[in-house]
Design a protein around this motif. Structure first.
Motif, PDB file in Angstrom:
ATOM      1  N   VAL A 280       0.853  -1.181   0.000  1.00 14.01           N
ATOM      2  CA  VAL A 280       0.000   0.000   0.000  1.00 14.01           C
ATOM      3  C   VAL A 280       0.895   1.238   0.000  1.00 14.01           C
ATOM      4  O   VAL A 280       1.813   1.365   0.818  1.00 14.01           O
ATOM      5  CB  VAL A 280      -0.938   0.014   1.220  1.00 14.01           C
ATOM      6  N   ASP A 281       0.613   2.146  -0.912  1.00 11.35           N
ATOM      7  CA  ASP A 281       1.475   3.310  -1.134  1.00 11.35           C
ATOM      8  C   ASP A 281       1.127   4.443  -0.168  1.00 11.35           C
ATOM      9  O   ASP A 281       0.406   5.386  -0.511  1.00 11.35           O
ATOM     10  CB  ASP A 281       1.315   3.777  -2.586  1.00 11.35           C
ATOM     11  N   VAL A 282       1.647   4.341   1.054  1.00  8.40           N
ATOM     12  CA  VAL A 282       1.388   5.371   2.056  1.00  8.40           C
ATOM     13  C   VAL A 282       2.626   6.235   2.282  1.00  8.40           C
ATOM     14  O   VAL A 282       3.747   5.844   1.951  1.00  8.40           O
ATOM     15  CB  VAL A 282       0.972   4.745   3.414  1.00  8.40           C
ATOM     16  N   ASP A 283       2.397   7.406   2.834  1.00  8.57           N
ATOM     17  CA  ASP A 283       3.511   8.192   3.357  1.00  8.57           C
ATOM     18  C   ASP A 283       4.093   7.381   4.514  1.00  8.57           C
ATOM     19  O   ASP A 283       3.371   7.050   5.456  1.00  8.57           O
ATOM     20  CB  ASP A 283       2.998   9.544   3.848  1.00  8.57           C
ATOM     21  N   PRO A 284       5.386   7.034   4.482  1.00  5.69           N
ATOM     22  CA  PRO A 284       5.942   6.154   5.509  1.00  5.69           C
ATOM     23  C   PRO A 284       5.966   6.751   6.914  1.00  5.69           C
ATOM     24  O   PRO A 284       6.170   6.018   7.877  1.00  5.69           O
ATOM     25  CB  PRO A 284       7.361   5.877   5.012  1.00  5.69           C
ATOM     26  N   THR A 286       3.399   9.350   8.045  1.00  2.80           N
ATOM     27  CA  THR A 286       2.033   9.594   8.520  1.00  2.80           C
ATOM     28  C   THR A 286       1.139   8.372   8.364  1.00  2.80           C
ATOM     29  O   THR A 286       0.087   8.281   8.997  1.00  2.80           O
ATOM     30  CB  THR A 286       1.382  10.760   7.765  1.00  2.80           C
ATOM     31  N   LEU A 287       1.509   7.435   7.467  1.00  2.00           N
ATOM     32  CA  LEU A 287       0.762   6.203   7.179  1.00  2.00           C
ATOM     33  C   LEU A 287      -0.535   6.474   6.421  1.00  2.00           C
ATOM     34  O   LEU A 287      -1.399   5.602   6.326  1.00  2.00           O
ATOM     35  CB  LEU A 287       0.481   5.411   8.458  1.00  2.00           C
ATOM     36  N   ARG A 288      -0.663   7.657   5.857  1.00  2.00           N
ATOM     37  CA  ARG A 288      -1.810   8.020   5.026  1.00  2.00           C
ATOM     38  C   ARG A 288      -1.468   7.791   3.564  1.00  2.00           C
ATOM     39  O   ARG A 288      -0.338   8.066   3.133  1.00  2.00           O
ATOM     40  CB  ARG A 288      -2.166   9.490   5.260  1.00  2.00           C
ATOM     41  N   HIS A 289      -2.425   7.295   2.799  1.00  2.00           N
ATOM     42  CA  HIS A 289      -2.185   7.014   1.389  1.00  2.00           C
ATOM     43  C   HIS A 289      -1.791   8.283   0.646  1.00  2.00           C
ATOM     44  O   HIS A 289      -2.313   9.367   0.914  1.00  2.00           O
ATOM     45  CB  HIS A 289      -3.435   6.398   0.755  1.00  2.00           C
ATOM     46  N   PHE A 292      -5.025   8.684  -2.034  1.00  2.00           N
ATOM     47  CA  PHE A 292      -6.392   8.567  -1.529  1.00  2.00           C
ATOM     48  C   PHE A 292      -6.391   8.940  -0.052  1.00  2.00           C
ATOM     49  O   PHE A 292      -6.025   8.130   0.803  1.00  2.00           O
ATOM     50  CB  PHE A 292      -6.923   7.154  -1.737  1.00  2.00           C
ATOM     51  N   PRO A 293      -6.783  10.167   0.286  1.00  2.00           N
ATOM     52  CA  PRO A 293      -6.633  10.666   1.650  1.00  2.00           C
ATOM     53  C   PRO A 293      -7.488   9.958   2.698  1.00  2.00           C
ATOM     54  O   PRO A 293      -7.237  10.125   3.886  1.00  2.00           O
ATOM     55  CB  PRO A 293      -7.036  12.148   1.538  1.00  2.00           C
ATOM     56  N   ASP A 294      -8.475   9.161   2.271  1.00  2.00           N
ATOM     57  CA  ASP A 294      -9.286   8.432   3.235  1.00  2.00           C
ATOM     58  C   ASP A 294      -8.864   6.968   3.359  1.00  2.00           C
ATOM     59  O   ASP A 294      -9.595   6.136   3.881  1.00  2.00           O
ATOM     60  CB  ASP A 294     -10.778   8.520   2.865  1.00  2.00           C
ATOM     61  N   VAL A 295      -7.652   6.661   2.870  1.00  2.00           N
ATOM     62  CA  VAL A 295      -7.083   5.313   2.978  1.00  2.00           C
ATOM     63  C   VAL A 295      -5.796   5.391   3.783  1.00  2.00           C
ATOM     64  O   VAL A 295      -4.965   6.284   3.570  1.00  2.00           O
ATOM     65  CB  VAL A 295      -6.807   4.703   1.588  1.00  2.00           C
ATOM     66  N   TRP A 296      -5.641   4.441   4.703  1.00  2.00           N
ATOM     67  CA  TRP A 296      -4.468   4.358   5.572  1.00  2.00           C
ATOM     68  C   TRP A 296      -3.961   2.918   5.570  1.00  2.00           C
ATOM     69  O   TRP A 296      -4.680   2.003   5.170  1.00  2.00           O
ATOM     70  CB  TRP A 296      -4.828   4.769   7.002  1.00  2.00           C
ATOM     71  N   SER A 297      -2.743   2.723   6.033  1.00  2.00           N
ATOM     72  CA  SER A 297      -2.250   1.351   6.120  1.00  2.00           C
ATOM     73  C   SER A 297      -1.145   1.264   7.164  1.00  2.00           C
ATOM     74  O   SER A 297      -0.417   2.234   7.414  1.00  2.00           O
ATOM     75  CB  SER A 297      -1.727   0.869   4.765  1.00  2.00           C
ATOM     76  N   GLY A 299       1.430  -2.062   9.336  1.00  2.00           N
ATOM     77  CA  GLY A 299       1.812  -3.468   9.370  1.00  2.00           C
ATOM     78  C   GLY A 299       2.555  -3.890   8.121  1.00  2.00           C
ATOM     79  O   GLY A 299       3.076  -3.074   7.355  1.00  2.00           O
ATOM     80  N   ASP A 300       2.561  -5.204   7.874  1.00  2.00           N
ATOM     81  CA  ASP A 300       3.396  -5.773   6.819  1.00  2.00           C
ATOM     82  C   ASP A 300       2.986  -5.351   5.418  1.00  2.00           C
ATOM     83  O   ASP A 300       3.803  -5.383   4.494  1.00  2.00           O
ATOM     84  CB  ASP A 300       3.376  -7.297   6.911  1.00  2.00           C
ATOM     85  N   SER A 301       1.723  -4.976   5.209  1.00  2.00           N
ATOM     86  CA  SER A 301       1.277  -4.632   3.854  1.00  2.00           C
ATOM     87  C   SER A 301       1.515  -3.175   3.500  1.00  2.00           C
ATOM     88  O   SER A 301       1.246  -2.761   2.375  1.00  2.00           O
ATOM     89  CB  SER A 301      -0.206  -4.962   3.684  1.00  2.00           C
ATOM     90  N   ALA A 302       2.022  -2.383   4.446  1.00  2.00           N
ATOM     91  CA  ALA A 302       2.248  -0.955   4.209  1.00  2.00           C
ATOM     92  C   ALA A 302       3.686  -0.700   3.766  1.00  2.00           C
ATOM     93  O   ALA A 302       4.624  -1.300   4.283  1.00  2.00           O
ATOM     94  CB  ALA A 302       1.948  -0.152   5.468  1.00  2.00           C
ATOM     95  N   ARG A 303       3.841   0.212   2.848  1.00  2.00           N
ATOM     96  CA  ARG A 303       5.176   0.570   2.351  1.00  2.00           C
ATOM     97  C   ARG A 303       5.757   1.654   3.254  1.00  2.00           C
ATOM     98  O   ARG A 303       5.588   2.857   3.011  1.00  2.00           O
ATOM     99  CB  ARG A 303       5.075   1.064   0.909  1.00  2.00           C
ATOM    100  N   VAL A 304       6.471   1.226   4.301  1.00  2.00           N
ATOM    101  CA  VAL A 304       6.942   2.180   5.309  1.00  2.00           C
ATOM    102  C   VAL A 304       8.468   2.225   5.430  1.00  2.00           C
ATOM    103  O   VAL A 304       8.997   2.786   6.373  1.00  2.00           O
ATOM    104  CB  VAL A 304       6.317   1.865   6.692  1.00  2.00           C
ATOM    105  N   ALA A 305       9.178   1.616   4.477  1.00  2.00           N
ATOM    106  CA  ALA A 305      10.630   1.744   4.390  1.00  2.00           C
ATOM    107  C   ALA A 305      11.351   1.288   5.650  1.00  2.00           C
ATOM    108  O   ALA A 305      12.296   1.929   6.106  1.00  2.00           O
ATOM    109  CB  ALA A 305      11.024   3.187   4.049  1.00  2.00           C
ATOM    110  N   THR A 306      10.891   0.180   6.226  1.00  2.00           N
ATOM    111  CA  THR A 306      11.602  -0.435   7.336  1.00  2.00           C
ATOM    112  C   THR A 306      11.323  -1.926   7.297  1.00  2.00           C
ATOM    113  O   THR A 306      10.444  -2.392   6.562  1.00  2.00           O
ATOM    114  CB  THR A 306      11.171   0.163   8.695  1.00  2.00           C
ATOM    115  N   ARG A 307      12.085  -2.706   8.067  1.00  2.00           N
ATOM    116  CA  ARG A 307      11.855  -4.153   8.086  1.00  2.00           C
ATOM    117  C   ARG A 307      10.532  -4.464   8.767  1.00  2.00           C
ATOM    118  O   ARG A 307      10.301  -4.045   9.897  1.00  2.00           O
ATOM    119  CB  ARG A 307      12.984  -4.864   8.839  1.00  2.00           C
ATOM    120  N   PRO A 308       9.644  -5.208   8.114  1.00  2.00           N
ATOM    121  CA  PRO A 308       8.377  -5.552   8.756  1.00  2.00           C
ATOM    122  C   PRO A 308       8.604  -6.443   9.980  1.00  2.00           C
ATOM    123  O   PRO A 308       9.451  -7.338   9.967  1.00  2.00           O
ATOM    124  CB  PRO A 308       7.626  -6.333   7.667  1.00  2.00           C
TER     125      PRO A 308
END
Length: 401
Positions: A280-284, A286-289, A292-297, A299-308
């Protein structure tokens, strides 16, 4: 002017694992709206305990509970599976054929174990000598197989990133080696570890400890190698790097498969088109997409630039809950996730090497003045094996830790 979130706000959380229930509990406790969790499984598993089950230091009954018993009070559980998401219409389409509209969507779908990505691996896992700590049934099988082994060759494999706490593949190896050493049979067992990277983990302090432990057990390590195929009939696997390949024979294969985000994420347009893993393409932070500002993510499915890892979810849930609350009040999301993650390596049946770090790989101990947690210690074993499971079942899943 800031306004109070409406109790009628429809918040849908996709995924009822660690991340999904953690954030669902937090959002409900904060009274941000009506929270629904979509999760098809009837059994909830505390995944970190599977390594202890495989290594013979925990019972399977301690790792699983009925999903209905762990849903946070006040949160609705929809036992179904996501087929796709229409972010423009703010709608989740379900495998059952139903649909669920939302005002805010949180994707906590985790990663999918892609056993089929390695030819022959699914078939190998159906054999008596095929085991893994990434599946509860296979971890239970591993407990007996590793406990009863007295001679032969055991091959442990670790998947390439992305993987959900991928280094956890090493934990049953250390637990088994300690057991075999106590029985006096370790010298009769050839232990091979196949790693995708040139070092055991990638953080110097942790690598020094793990090198010492691996050398102490006499483990043969194949660095910068990935599993290419498995032949269950001949009990062999082929590993390689570039044009270089090697075939290993085994009496026991403890394998962890490659992992990827569920395909519906990319199919729904929630992933970055250039991301081959489909996160999921979120800001790593804020975790907001990003689109799509009403989508968040999280955990492991979020693109947060760290080891899950499971340990990364707790700070993510805190940040996401704060930011979603701010948005519902008409403010900007200001909380930031710094990439904190954690991997406890159970390097014996009574000690742990505790790796805490940020997205740059810089050590980030929870207790700032106790930086020696990265060394092998008994105290961290007690936390990993006894304290954290209790905290998970009673606090984390209820959004209270």
């Amino acid at each position: 002017m800031p306004h109070t979130p409406s109790p009628e706000t429809r918040i849908v959380v996709i995924g009822g694992g660690n991340a999904g229930l953690s954030i669902a509990g937090r959002l409900h406790n904060a009274r941000l709206g009506n929270v629904t969790v979509i999760e098809p499984r009837e059994q909830h598993v505390y995944a970190p305990l599977q390594s202890h089950i495989a290594g013979g230091t925990a019972r399977a009954s301690r790792a699983a509970r009925r999903q209905a018993d762990v849903i946070p009070p006040g949160v609705r559980w929809l036992r179904d599976e996501t087929f796709t998401v229409d972010p423009a219409a703010r709608r989740v389409h379900l495998v059952s054929g139903g649909r669920l509209d939302y005002d805010q969507l949180v994707v906590a779908a985790g990663l999918r174990l892609a056993w089929e990505a390695i030819p022959g691996l699914p078939e190998a896992m159906t054999q008596p000598e095929g085991v893994s700590n990434y599946d509860l049934a296979l971890a239970v099988k591993a407990s007996t197989v590793l406990r009863d082994l007295r001679r032969g060759t055991v091959v442990f494999t670790q998947p390439p990133e992305p993987a959900s706490c991928g280094a956890a593949a090493q934990k049953p190896l250390y637990l088994a080696c300690d057991w075999w050493r106590a029985l006096g049979v370790l010298d009769d067992i050839r232990v091979v570890l196949v790693l995708p990277d040139p070092v055991p983990f990638g953080i110097p302090d942790i690598d020094r400890e793990l090198h010492r432990v691996l050398d102490g057990y006499g483990v043969e390590v194949r660095y910068s190698r990935e599993v290419r195929r498995v032949d269950a009939a001949s009990r062999t696997l082929t590993i390689g790097h570039g044009d270089d390949e090697e075939t290993l024979s085994y009496d026991v294969l403890h394998a962890v498969p490659p992992q990827r985000a569920p395909e519906w994420i990319a199919g729904s347009g929630l992933a970055d088109p250039d991301d081959p893993h489909g996160f999921v393409d979120v800001d790593p932070e804020t975790l907001r997409h990003r689109r799509f500002p009403d989508v968040w993510s999280l955990g492991d499915s979020a693109r947060v630039a760290t080891r899950p890892s499971g340990g990364a979810i707790r700070p993510q849930a805190k940040v996401l809950a704060k930011n979603l609350r701010a948005v519902l009040r008409g403010a900007a999301p200001r909380a930031r996730y710094d990439g904190y993650s954690v991997v406890p390596f159970t390097v014996s049946r009574g000690t742990v090497v505790f790796a805490e770090f940020d997205r740059r790989g810089k050590p980030q101990p929870t207790v700032p003045f106790w930086r020696s947690l990265s060394r092998e210690r008994r105290s961290t074993w007690i936390a990993d094996r006894r304290i954290l499971p209790w905290v998970y079942w009673h606090l984390i899943l209820r959004g209270r830790a």
